[in-house]
Write a protein that holds these residues in place. Structure first.
Motif, PDB file in Angstrom:
ATOM      1  N   LEU A   7       0.847  -1.189   0.000  1.00 18.28           N
ATOM      2  CA  LEU A   7       0.000   0.000   0.000  1.00 18.28           C
ATOM      3  C   LEU A   7       0.883   1.239   0.000  1.00 18.28           C
ATOM      4  CD1 LEU A   7      -2.539  -1.112   2.741  1.00 18.28           C
ATOM      5  CD2 LEU A   7      -2.814  -1.271   0.267  1.00 18.28           C
ATOM      6  N   ALA A   8       0.683   2.094  -0.978  1.00 19.62           N
ATOM      7  CA  ALA A   8       1.434   3.353  -1.048  1.00 19.62           C
ATOM      8  C   ALA A   8       1.001   4.258   0.113  1.00 19.62           C
ATOM      9  CB  ALA A   8       1.170   4.048  -2.376  1.00 19.62           C
ATOM     10  N   ALA A   9       1.854   5.186   0.462  1.00 15.34           N
ATOM     11  CA  ALA A   9       1.571   6.099   1.574  1.00 15.34           C
ATOM     12  C   ALA A   9       0.266   6.859   1.365  1.00 15.34           C
ATOM     13  CB  ALA A   9       2.731   7.070   1.749  1.00 15.34           C
ATOM     14  N   ALA A  10      -0.026   7.249   0.135  1.00 12.76           N
ATOM     15  CA  ALA A  10      -1.270   7.985  -0.146  1.00 12.76           C
ATOM     16  C   ALA A  10      -2.496   7.127   0.158  1.00 12.76           C
ATOM     17  CB  ALA A  10      -1.297   8.435  -1.604  1.00 12.76           C
ATOM     18  N   VAL A  11      -2.426   5.845  -0.140  1.00  7.21           N
ATOM     19  CA  VAL A  11      -3.541   4.936   0.148  1.00  7.21           C
ATOM     20  C   VAL A  11      -3.694   4.759   1.655  1.00  7.21           C
ATOM     21  CG1 VAL A  11      -4.364   2.564  -0.100  1.00  7.21           C
ATOM     22  CG2 VAL A  11      -3.389   3.755  -2.069  1.00  7.21           C
ATOM     23  N   LEU A  12      -2.592   4.557   2.347  1.00  8.29           N
ATOM     24  CA  LEU A  12      -2.652   4.413   3.805  1.00  8.29           C
ATOM     25  C   LEU A  12      -3.251   5.654   4.463  1.00  8.29           C
ATOM     26  CD1 LEU A  12       0.790   2.715   4.460  1.00  8.29           C
ATOM     27  CD2 LEU A  12      -1.476   1.696   4.811  1.00  8.29           C
ATOM     28  N   ALA A  13      -2.878   6.827   3.990  1.00 10.61           N
ATOM     29  CA  ALA A  13      -3.404   8.070   4.557  1.00 10.61           C
ATOM     30  C   ALA A  13      -4.912   8.184   4.346  1.00 10.61           C
ATOM     31  CB  ALA A  13      -2.691   9.267   3.934  1.00 10.61           C
ATOM     32  N   ARG A  14      -5.384   7.803   3.171  1.00 13.49           N
ATOM     33  CA  ARG A  14      -6.817   7.884   2.884  1.00 13.49           C
ATOM     34  C   ARG A  14      -7.615   6.818   3.628  1.00 13.49           C
ATOM     35  NH1 ARG A  14      -4.687   9.384  -2.320  1.00 13.49           N
ATOM     36  NH2 ARG A  14      -5.070  11.606  -2.590  1.00 13.49           N
ATOM     37  N   MET A  15      -6.997   5.693   3.884  1.00  9.94           N
ATOM     38  CA  MET A  15      -7.682   4.620   4.606  1.00  9.94           C
ATOM     39  C   MET A  15      -8.044   5.029   6.029  1.00  9.94           C
ATOM     40  SD  MET A  15      -5.596   1.224   3.343  1.00  9.94           S
ATOM     41  CE  MET A  15      -6.342   0.163   4.572  1.00  9.94           C
ATOM     42  N   LYS A  16      -7.292   5.945   6.610  1.00 13.64           N
ATOM     43  CA  LYS A  16      -7.558   6.391   7.980  1.00 13.64           C
ATOM     44  C   LYS A  16      -8.952   6.991   8.120  1.00 13.64           C
ATOM     45  CE  LYS A  16      -2.803   7.486   9.160  1.00 13.64           C
ATOM     46  NZ  LYS A  16      -1.876   8.557   9.545  1.00 13.64           N
ATOM     47  N   ASN A  17      -9.454   7.596   7.047  1.00 16.02           N
ATOM     48  CA  ASN A  17     -10.741   8.285   7.103  1.00 16.02           C
ATOM     49  C   ASN A  17     -11.915   7.448   6.617  1.00 16.02           C
ATOM     50  OD1 ASN A  17      -9.529  10.674   8.059  1.00 16.02           O
ATOM     51  ND2 ASN A  17      -8.914  11.203   5.989  1.00 16.02           N
ATOM     52  N   LEU A  18     -11.670   6.218   6.236  1.00 15.49           N
ATOM     53  CA  LEU A  18     -12.755   5.374   5.743  1.00 15.49           C
ATOM     54  C   LEU A  18     -13.634   4.901   6.891  1.00 15.49           C
ATOM     55  CD1 LEU A  18     -10.991   2.995   3.164  1.00 15.49           C
ATOM     56  CD2 LEU A  18     -12.444   4.961   2.675  1.00 15.49           C
ATOM     57  N   PRO A  19     -14.954   4.935   6.699  1.00 11.71           N
ATOM     58  CA  PRO A  19     -15.821   4.315   7.705  1.00 11.71           C
ATOM     59  C   PRO A  19     -15.636   2.802   7.684  1.00 11.71           C
ATOM     60  CG  PRO A  19     -17.114   5.080   5.827  1.00 11.71           C
ATOM     61  CD  PRO A  19     -15.696   5.528   5.607  1.00 11.71           C
ATOM     62  N   ASP A  20     -16.070   2.140   8.737  1.00  9.81           N
ATOM     63  CA  ASP A  20     -15.858   0.692   8.861  1.00  9.81           C
ATOM     64  C   ASP A  20     -16.393  -0.093   7.675  1.00  9.81           C
ATOM     65  OD1 ASP A  20     -14.575   1.047  11.276  1.00  9.81           O
ATOM     66  OD2 ASP A  20     -16.328   0.515  12.496  1.00  9.81           O
ATOM     67  N   ALA A  21     -17.579   0.245   7.189  1.00 11.69           N
ATOM     68  CA  ALA A  21     -18.170  -0.498   6.065  1.00 11.69           C
ATOM     69  C   ALA A  21     -17.305  -0.380   4.815  1.00 11.69           C
ATOM     70  CB  ALA A  21     -19.593  -0.008   5.784  1.00 11.69           C
ATOM     71  N   ALA A  22     -16.778   0.804   4.541  1.00 14.06           N
ATOM     72  CA  ALA A  22     -15.918   1.006   3.370  1.00 14.06           C
ATOM     73  C   ALA A  22     -14.592   0.277   3.541  1.00 14.06           C
ATOM     74  CB  ALA A  22     -15.688   2.499   3.137  1.00 14.06           C
ATOM     75  N   LEU A  23     -14.025   0.331   4.729  1.00  7.72           N
ATOM     76  CA  LEU A  23     -12.764  -0.366   4.991  1.00  7.72           C
ATOM     77  C   LEU A  23     -12.948  -1.878   4.832  1.00  7.72           C
ATOM     78  CD1 LEU A  23      -9.802  -0.125   5.765  1.00  7.72           C
ATOM     79  CD2 LEU A  23     -10.504  -0.189   8.165  1.00  7.72           C
ATOM     80  N   ASN A  24     -14.051  -2.397   5.337  1.00  6.44           N
ATOM     81  CA  ASN A  24     -14.328  -3.822   5.184  1.00  6.44           C
ATOM     82  C   ASN A  24     -14.473  -4.201   3.713  1.00  6.44           C
ATOM     83  OD1 ASN A  24     -14.245  -4.271   7.942  1.00  6.44           O
ATOM     84  ND2 ASN A  24     -16.461  -4.083   8.196  1.00  6.44           N
ATOM     85  N   ALA A  25     -15.153  -3.365   2.935  1.00  2.40           N
ATOM     86  CA  ALA A  25     -15.311  -3.641   1.499  1.00  2.40           C
ATOM     87  C   ALA A  25     -13.955  -3.616   0.797  1.00  2.40           C
ATOM     88  CB  ALA A  25     -16.263  -2.627   0.868  1.00  2.40           C
ATOM     89  N   LEU A  26     -13.082  -2.691   1.185  1.00  2.00           N
ATOM     90  CA  LEU A  26     -11.748  -2.615   0.600  1.00  2.00           C
ATOM     91  C   LEU A  26     -10.935  -3.876   0.933  1.00  2.00           C
ATOM     92  CD1 LEU A  26      -9.507  -1.124  -0.917  1.00  2.00           C
ATOM     93  CD2 LEU A  26      -8.973   0.055   1.231  1.00  2.00           C
ATOM     94  N   VAL A  27     -11.008  -4.311   2.165  1.00  2.00           N
ATOM     95  CA  VAL A  27     -10.280  -5.517   2.579  1.00  2.00           C
ATOM     96  C   VAL A  27     -10.804  -6.735   1.812  1.00  2.00           C
ATOM     97  CG1 VAL A  27      -9.876  -7.092   4.516  1.00  2.00           C
ATOM     98  CG2 VAL A  27      -9.614  -4.625   4.838  1.00  2.00           C
ATOM     99  N   GLU A  28     -12.114  -6.851   1.682  1.00  2.49           N
ATOM    100  CA  GLU A  28     -12.698  -7.979   0.946  1.00  2.49           C
ATOM    101  C   GLU A  28     -12.277  -7.968  -0.519  1.00  2.49           C
ATOM    102  OE1 GLU A  28     -16.945  -8.072   1.509  1.00  2.49           O
ATOM    103  OE2 GLU A  28     -16.728  -8.168   3.685  1.00  2.49           O
ATOM    104  N   ARG A  29     -12.299  -6.786  -1.148  1.00  2.53           N
ATOM    105  CA  ARG A  29     -11.904  -6.699  -2.560  1.00  2.53           C
ATOM    106  C   ARG A  29     -10.423  -7.012  -2.717  1.00  2.53           C
ATOM    107  NH1 ARG A  29     -12.271  -8.239  -7.141  1.00  2.53           N
ATOM    108  NH2 ARG A  29     -12.097  -6.799  -8.879  1.00  2.53           N
ATOM    109  N   THR A  30      -9.606  -6.540  -1.796  1.00  2.00           N
ATOM    110  CA  THR A  30      -8.172  -6.829  -1.835  1.00  2.00           C
ATOM    111  C   THR A  30      -7.924  -8.326  -1.703  1.00  2.00           C
ATOM    112  OG1 THR A  30      -7.675  -4.644  -0.920  1.00  2.00           O
ATOM    113  CG2 THR A  30      -5.948  -6.312  -0.766  1.00  2.00           C
ATOM    114  N   ALA A  31      -8.676  -8.990  -0.833  1.00  2.00           N
ATOM    115  CA  ALA A  31      -8.536 -10.440  -0.671  1.00  2.00           C
ATOM    116  C   ALA A  31      -8.853 -11.160  -1.983  1.00  2.00           C
ATOM    117  CB  ALA A  31      -9.449 -10.938   0.446  1.00  2.00           C
ATOM    118  N   ASP A  32      -9.832 -10.660  -2.720  1.00  2.00           N
ATOM    119  CA  ASP A  32     -10.134 -11.243  -4.035  1.00  2.00           C
ATOM    120  C   ASP A  32      -8.990 -11.006  -5.018  1.00  2.00           C
ATOM    121  OD1 ASP A  32     -12.640 -12.011  -3.126  1.00  2.00           O
ATOM    122  OD2 ASP A  32     -13.662 -10.274  -3.998  1.00  2.00           O
ATOM    123  N   LEU A  33      -8.432  -9.806  -4.992  1.00  2.00           N
ATOM    124  CA  LEU A  33      -7.397  -9.441  -5.961  1.00  2.00           C
ATOM    125  C   LEU A  33      -6.092 -10.211  -5.766  1.00  2.00           C
ATOM    126  CD1 LEU A  33      -7.947  -5.590  -6.142  1.00  2.00           C
ATOM    127  CD2 LEU A  33      -8.485  -7.273  -7.916  1.00  2.00           C
TER     128      LEU A  33
END
Length: 81
Positions: A7-33
């Protein structure tokens, strides 16, 4: 083959502001990828290594696939919220 994810620094910085539902969706999509990085749209014509995909209804992630290193680098995250 299972890819590693960086994860690039820009992605990590933006992840801090994600609500739980969005963060969970990102983790699930990453697991697929990590299993199937080609299950995403090519970002540039003629370049299959740069891709993008949505994560739920929350946003978009841009990433680079390095087949030699078996590595996905996520370098841009756009959150719709």
């Amino acid at each position: 083959m299972t890819y590693q994810v960086r994860l690039a620094a820009a992605v990590l910085a933006r992840m801090k502001n994600l609500p739980d539902a969005a963060l969970n969706a990102l983790v699930e999509r990453t697991a697929d990828l990590v299993e199937e990085p080609w299950d995403a749209q090519a970002l540039y014509p003629g370049r299959r290594d740069y891709r993008h995909t949505t994560f739920g209804d929350f946003g978009l992630i841009h990433f680079h696939v390095d087949e030699q290193a078996v590595l996905i680098t996520m370098y841009e995250l756009v959150w719709a919220g």
